[in-house]
Write an enzyme that holds these catalytic residues in place. Structure first.
Site, mmCIF file in Angstrom:
data_model
loop_
_atom_site.group_PDB
_atom_site.id
_atom_site.type_symbol
_atom_site.label_atom_id
_atom_site.label_comp_id
_atom_site.label_asym_id
_atom_site.label_seq_id
_atom_site.Cartn_x
_atom_site.Cartn_y
_atom_site.Cartn_z
ATOM 1 N N ASP A 46 10.000 5.792 -4.595
ATOM 2 C CA ASP A 46 9.006 4.881 -4.028
ATOM 3 C C ASP A 46 9.696 3.648 -3.471
ATOM 4 O OD1 ASP A 46 5.865 4.028 -4.191
ATOM 5 O OD2 ASP A 46 7.183 2.309 -4.521
ATOM 6 N N TYR A 51 10.693 -4.047 0.976
ATOM 7 C CA TYR A 51 11.790 -4.043 0.007
ATOM 8 C C TYR A 51 13.143 -4.170 0.699
ATOM 9 C CZ TYR A 51 8.260 -2.039 -3.190
ATOM 10 O OH TYR A 51 7.142 -1.784 -3.938
ATOM 11 N N LYS A 76 5.824 2.007 2.486
ATOM 12 C CA LYS A 76 4.612 1.207 2.684
ATOM 13 C C LYS A 76 4.773 0.275 3.877
ATOM 14 C CE LYS A 76 4.657 0.940 -2.360
ATOM 15 N NZ LYS A 76 6.124 1.047 -2.485
ATOM 16 N N HIS A 109 0.450 -1.564 2.339
ATOM 17 C CA HIS A 109 0.986 -2.198 1.139
ATOM 18 C C HIS A 109 -0.031 -3.136 0.467
ATOM 19 C CE1 HIS A 109 5.135 -3.412 -0.682
ATOM 20 N NE2 HIS A 109 4.192 -3.404 -1.601
#
Length: 282
Positions: A46, A51, A76, A109
């Site tokens: 994930d 990120y 996401k 997200h």
């Protein structure tokens, strides 16, 4: 190596119930962490555009010597790209970063209801395009409340396959989970051990002593038995293997009830409330 159970999503695709999360893992450490997780047996990773480590996730899969089809990958949409054309460009960037022509699951997200004139439905309809094209095998949302999901149901054609939300013993988030269950949406739990805050709890310590497991393993097992999808994070290979080793025991009904009884409602929430969260990265 133990087999991880899978959950069949409402679109017919299967997702491993235990995955490996890479939130807050530095890009320079991500490829090695992903490779170690895959070597430990994980087959679900994930990540997210925000990120900043999608490229390294793709590299870690290749470094592990696995075919792309062997690993379920979630990413996401960046909060800054909710407008349809921006979302299309961002999604293509995700595929390029991963080095893949598809992603197994792509999520919005955050709903960001105070931004973009409160319009996350047009963003969702754009994700429906990705699914129809086959470039996103499944599509879903993250941090959506029941009222947000109701708007999607009223104006779009597709029910989200998953809703990824904050869930842990101190914040069971049962209202949203109940909505998900009623509407055939799988729940994914982020922050499954509350960033470690639950691990010193005496209830969990007692169950851990009885089962011969760690408090973290007990909490992860609680998630699994509740039917949620969970993806703990670690850069320590030993901890990765420990988090994976949760399929050789079962919590009793009393244990499950005791852990669920730790719920503090909104006081237990660690992350921001989805109705108010409005962060857009620079």
């Amino acid at each position: 190596m133990r087999n991880v159970p899978s959950i069949t999503l409402n679109d017919g695709n299967a997702i491993p119930q235990l995955g490996f999360g890479v939130f807050q893992i530095k890009p320079a450490e991500t490829a090695a962490a992903v490779r170690s997780a895959l070597e430990a047996g994980y087959r679900h990773v994930d990540t997210a555009e925000m990120y900043g480590n999608e490229k390294e996730v793709g590299q870690g899969i290749r470094d592990a010597g696995l075919d792309r089809a062997e690993v379920f990958v979630t990413s996401k949409l960046n909060n800054g790209f909710h407008r349809p054309d921006d979302a299309r460009r961002a999604f293509q960037d995700t595929l390029s970063a991963l080095g893949s022509d598809y992603v197994d699951l792509f999520l919005i997200h955050w709903p960001l209801p105070t931004l973009y004139d409160g319009d996350f439905v047009s963003t969702w309809i754009t994700l429906e395009e990705f699914a129809k094209e086959g470039r996103a095998r499944s599509i879903g949302v993250s941090n959506f409340q029941p009222e947000h999901l109701d708007q999607l149901a009223a104006r779009a054609q597709t029910i989200p396959a998953v809703n990824q939300i904050e869930v842990h013993p101190y914040f069971a988030n049962d209202e949203v989970r109940a909505y998900d269950i009623e509407h055939g949406i799988a729940t994914e739990a982020w922050s499954p051990i509350a960033q470690g805050k639950v691990l010193d709890d005496q209830v969990l310590a007692g169950i851990a002593a009885t089962t011969g497991k760690t408090a973290a393993q007990v909490v992860l097992r609680w998630h699994i038995q509740r039917g949620d999808i969970v993806f703990p994070k670690s850069v320590n290979p030993e901890r990765m293997r420990e988090n994976f080793d949760i399929f050789d025991f079962e919590l009793s009904g009393d244990d499950m009830a005791a852990i669920s009884g730790l719920d503090r409602g909104e006081d237990g929430r660690n992350g921001p409330h989805p109705d108010k969260f409005d962060y857009i990265p620079d």
